[in-house]
Design an enzyme around this catalytic site. Sequence first.
Site, PDB file in Angstrom:
ATOM      1  N   ASP A 114      97.481  22.723 -33.045  1.00  0.00           N
ATOM      2  CA  ASP A 114      97.575  24.079 -32.522  1.00  0.00           C
ATOM      3  C   ASP A 114      97.180  24.169 -31.055  1.00  0.00           C
ATOM      4  O   ASP A 114      96.096  24.648 -30.746  1.00  0.00           O
ATOM      5  CB  ASP A 114      96.681  24.998 -33.370  1.00  0.00           C
ATOM      6  CG  ASP A 114      96.963  26.468 -33.118  1.00  0.00           C
ATOM      7  OD1 ASP A 114      97.984  26.765 -32.465  1.00  0.00           O
ATOM      8  OD2 ASP A 114      96.169  27.303 -33.572  1.00  0.00           O
ATOM      9  N   GLU A 142      98.952  31.173 -42.624  1.00  0.00           N
ATOM     10  CA  GLU A 142      97.764  31.966 -42.293  1.00  0.00           C
ATOM     11  C   GLU A 142      97.820  33.360 -42.913  1.00  0.00           C
ATOM     12  O   GLU A 142      97.567  34.363 -42.252  1.00  0.00           O
ATOM     13  CB  GLU A 142      97.587  32.045 -40.768  1.00  0.00           C
ATOM     14  CG  GLU A 142      97.406  30.674 -40.135  1.00  0.00           C
ATOM     15  CD  GLU A 142      97.147  30.700 -38.626  1.00  0.00           C
ATOM     16  OE1 GLU A 142      97.591  31.645 -37.950  1.00  0.00           O
ATOM     17  OE2 GLU A 142      96.482  29.768 -38.135  1.00  0.00           O
ATOM     18  N   GLU A 193      94.923  29.957 -24.994  1.00  0.00           N
ATOM     19  CA  GLU A 193      93.976  30.150 -26.101  1.00  0.00           C
ATOM     20  C   GLU A 193      92.887  29.075 -26.150  1.00  0.00           C
ATOM     21  O   GLU A 193      91.703  29.390 -26.250  1.00  0.00           O
ATOM     22  CB  GLU A 193      94.752  30.184 -27.423  1.00  0.00           C
ATOM     23  CG  GLU A 193      93.874  30.323 -28.648  1.00  0.00           C
ATOM     24  CD  GLU A 193      94.678  30.433 -29.937  1.00  0.00           C
ATOM     25  OE1 GLU A 193      95.930  30.426 -29.889  1.00  0.00           O
ATOM     26  OE2 GLU A 193      94.052  30.529 -31.004  1.00  0.00           O
TER      27      GLU A 193
HETATM   28  O1  GCW Z   1      96.034  29.139 -34.471  1.00  0.00           O
HETATM   29  C1  GCW Z   1      96.690  30.246 -34.425  1.00  0.00           C
HETATM   30  C2  GCW Z   1      96.160  31.282 -33.488  1.00  0.00           C
HETATM   31  C3  GCW Z   1      96.610  32.569 -34.107  1.00  0.00           C
HETATM   32  C4  GCW Z   1      98.139  32.570 -34.127  1.00  0.00           C
HETATM   33  C5  GCW Z   1      98.629  31.311 -34.839  1.00  0.00           C
HETATM   34  C6  GCW Z   1     100.119  31.170 -34.827  1.00  0.00           C
HETATM   35  C7  GCW Z   1      99.579  34.442 -34.017  1.00  0.00           C
HETATM   36  O2  GCW Z   1      94.788  31.202 -33.350  1.00  0.00           O
HETATM   37  O3  GCW Z   1      96.109  33.637 -33.380  1.00  0.00           O
HETATM   38  O4  GCW Z   1      98.646  33.711 -34.737  1.00  0.00           O
HETATM   39  O5  GCW Z   1      98.068  30.191 -34.251  1.00  0.00           O
HETATM   40  O6  GCW Z   1     100.612  30.444 -33.990  1.00  0.00           O
HETATM   41  O7  GCW Z   1     100.775  31.770 -35.658  1.00  0.00           O
END
Ligand code: GCW
Length: 668
Positions: free
Chosen positions: A355, A276, A383
Site C-alpha cells: 500500500d 476493507e 499518505e
Molecule cells: O490503505 C488504504 C488507505 C485507505 C484507502 C485504501 C484504498 C480509500 O489507508 O484510506 O481507502 O488504502 O486504497 O482503498
Amino acid sequence: MGFEQAWLSYEPREVSPEWYGIHGIYADCGGRITEHAAAELKAAIAGITGKEPVLYADLPETEREACGEMAGCILFEKEQGLKEGGYHLFERKGALIIGASDDRGFLYGAFEVIRQLQLGNSYQGIEIRKEPVMPLRMLNHWDNMDGSIERGYSGNSFFFDKDEILVNERTVTYARLLASVGINGTVINNVNVKDAATWLITDKYFDKLRQMSEIFGDYGIKLFLSLNYAAPIELGELDSADPLSEEVRKWWEKRMKLVFERIPNLGGFLIKADSEGRPGPFTYGRTHADGANMLARAAEPYGGLIIWRCFVYNCRQDWRDYKTDRARSGYDNFIGLDGTFHDNVILQIKNGPMDFQVREPVHPLFGALKATNQMLEVQIAQEYTGQQRHVCYLIPMFKEVLGFRTYAAETDDTVEDIVAGKTFKQTKCGMAAVANTGNDENWTGHDLAAANLYGFGRLAFEPSATAKELAEEWIERTFGKDQEVLEVLLFILMNSWRAYEMYNAPLGIGWMVNPNYHYGPNVDGYEYDRWGTYHRADYQGIGVDRSRQGTGYAGLYREPNASMYDSPTSCPDELLLFFHHMPYTHKLQSGKTVIQHIYDTHFEGVELVDEMVERFESLEGKLPEKSCRRMLERFLHQKEHSREWRDQINTYFYRKSGIPDEKGRKIY
Ligand code: GCW
C-alpha cells in the site's frame, strides 16, 4: 504570483523575442475543446508578452491567406495520421503551426505551445511531434461528500461540501490544470462509497454532475464516479446485489441507462469491492469477474468503462499467522480470473503489493495477467510519504516502477509497456494517481507537492521524460527563470524521496507508522494488529520471509525476477527485508551490515534534510513571499520530524539488537 493558478500563471516574464510579435491565432478547425484551447493560448500569450493576439476562431483554413501576413501567427491545422491527442508543432515561414487529427490533439498542442512559451524557448525551427503514450491518464480523488478528503493533506474538497456538489471557478481552473498536463479522466469521489455518495447515481445529483462533466468535457476530460457495489440495496430498491441474479442485472441496466443519459460526458465507474469492509460479490459466493462483468455489460451500450480495483486482501489477519501474506493477496485473488473479464473492464493495480509505502517491489500482477485490461495506480497524495508536510517528489519512484521488466514477453515487457497497451495490444489501459489536491490556495498544501501532480500527468502522457526534466520544467513554469531557484529546488526535489526513504522504515520493510492516520514513526504501530503489515523484528534480526521457504511470494514473479528476489544474496538491498528475514549482522551488497545500514541511513537522511533546508533558506527574497513562508514552515517541521524518525528507529533497533553504532553517534 497567483498560486491558485499553480503552473498556469500567465504573469509577464521574459521570453524569446519572436513571441512578442504573435498577432493572430487561427483556430477554426475543431469543436468546443479546440475553442477552449485557442482561448487559453490567447490568454497565455497576452499575459506573458503583454500583447494580445487576435483570435480568428471562425475563419476557414482556405480563407486564411487572404488576411495577409501569416508570419507571427499561430495556425491550428488538421493533420492526418496522428493518434488521438497527438500533435505536431512546426514553423512555416514565421508562423507556428499546431497540427492535430482531433480536438484533443489541438488542446494538448496548444498547451505544448504554452509550455514552450513559459519556458521562454524560441519557436523558430521548432519541430515537436508527440502522441500520448498511455490511453487513460486519470486522477482518483478520495473526496467525501461532507467535504472531507480521505488521506487529504491540502484542505477540504473542492468538489463537495455538506453533501452538495460544487461547481465554480475552481472547477474550471482544475480542468485547465489537468488538461495542461494531458490528464483525460478523473474520478471525483472516494472509492469508499458510503452515505450520500451512494446517491450520486440518482436524480438527486444529475444536474450538477452534468454541469461539472461539461466543464471537464471542454478540456478533454471524462468524469468518472466511484460506485457502491451494494447500491441496489443501499438505495432501498432490492434486497440483494448478487451479480448473477436476473433482478440485480436488470436493475443495473436500467440505472446505467439513466445515468449515462443524464450525464453524457461520463466515462464510467471505479469500484472498490470486497476490500476493507466495502461490499462486493464475495457476499454471494461470486467472483470479482462476476461482479465486474455484470456492471460492464450494463455500461457497455454507452461506452462506459468499469475500472475494478485489485486492492483486495484480508484485513482481519492474526499477527501470529506467518503463512498468510497480504502481499500475495492481490495476485491470488485475481490471477485465476485472467481472460474472463469483459472488454470494457480494466483492472486497476497499485504499484506495489502492499500500500503505497516509500519502497515496495512492483506488483506481481504486472506481467502475470496477460489477457486482461490493466491500469497502474500510484498515489501522489503522500499518505505514507510525509503527507505533504515533508517534501517527497515521487516521479523518480514512478519512473522505476514503469521501467521494471516483467519478462512477460521477450521485448516491450516493462510495466510501462503493459499499461501503455504495447505488450498485450490493449487500448483500455493507462495510469491513475490518487490525487493530492484540496481547496488550499496552492492546491497541494506543500507548494512543492504540486510537482507530483504536474509530473504525474506529464509522465503518463510522455513516460520517456525524465524525473529531472519534469521537475525542471515545473519549477520554471511555477517560479520563473532564475538559475539559483532552479538549482536549489531541483536539488531538493531530486533528493527528497531518497532522504525520506533513508529516515523511514529500512530496506523495504515499510509500515513503521502510527496506525490509522499513518503519520510519524511508530515501529510497532502495526506489529500486533490485524492488517497484515509486519516487520517481525526480534533481538537477532528483522524482515518477512517471502522466499520459497517462507510465504512463497517471491515466486509470483517471472524468471529471472523470481530467483533474484528469492535469494538474499541477489535481492536488491533496498528490498531485502521485504523479501527476507535477516540477522542484523548480515552483510548487504553495499558491504555494510543491516544494523549499520539502519544507523547510517537514519543519520544521513537527517543530514540531507538539513542541507535541503539550509539551501532553501538561501532563496529568501527570490520566491513569492507567501509561498516561501508556507514552504519554510513545512521545512522546519520536516527538520524536527525527520529527527523523530531517526531517533525512534535507531533507538528501537539499538535496544533490540544491543549492537552499538560503529561511529559512536548519539542513540538513546
Ligand atoms: O490503505 C488504504 C488507505 C485507505 C484507502 C485504501 C484504498 C480509500 O489507508 O484510506 O481507502 O488504502 O486504497 O482503498
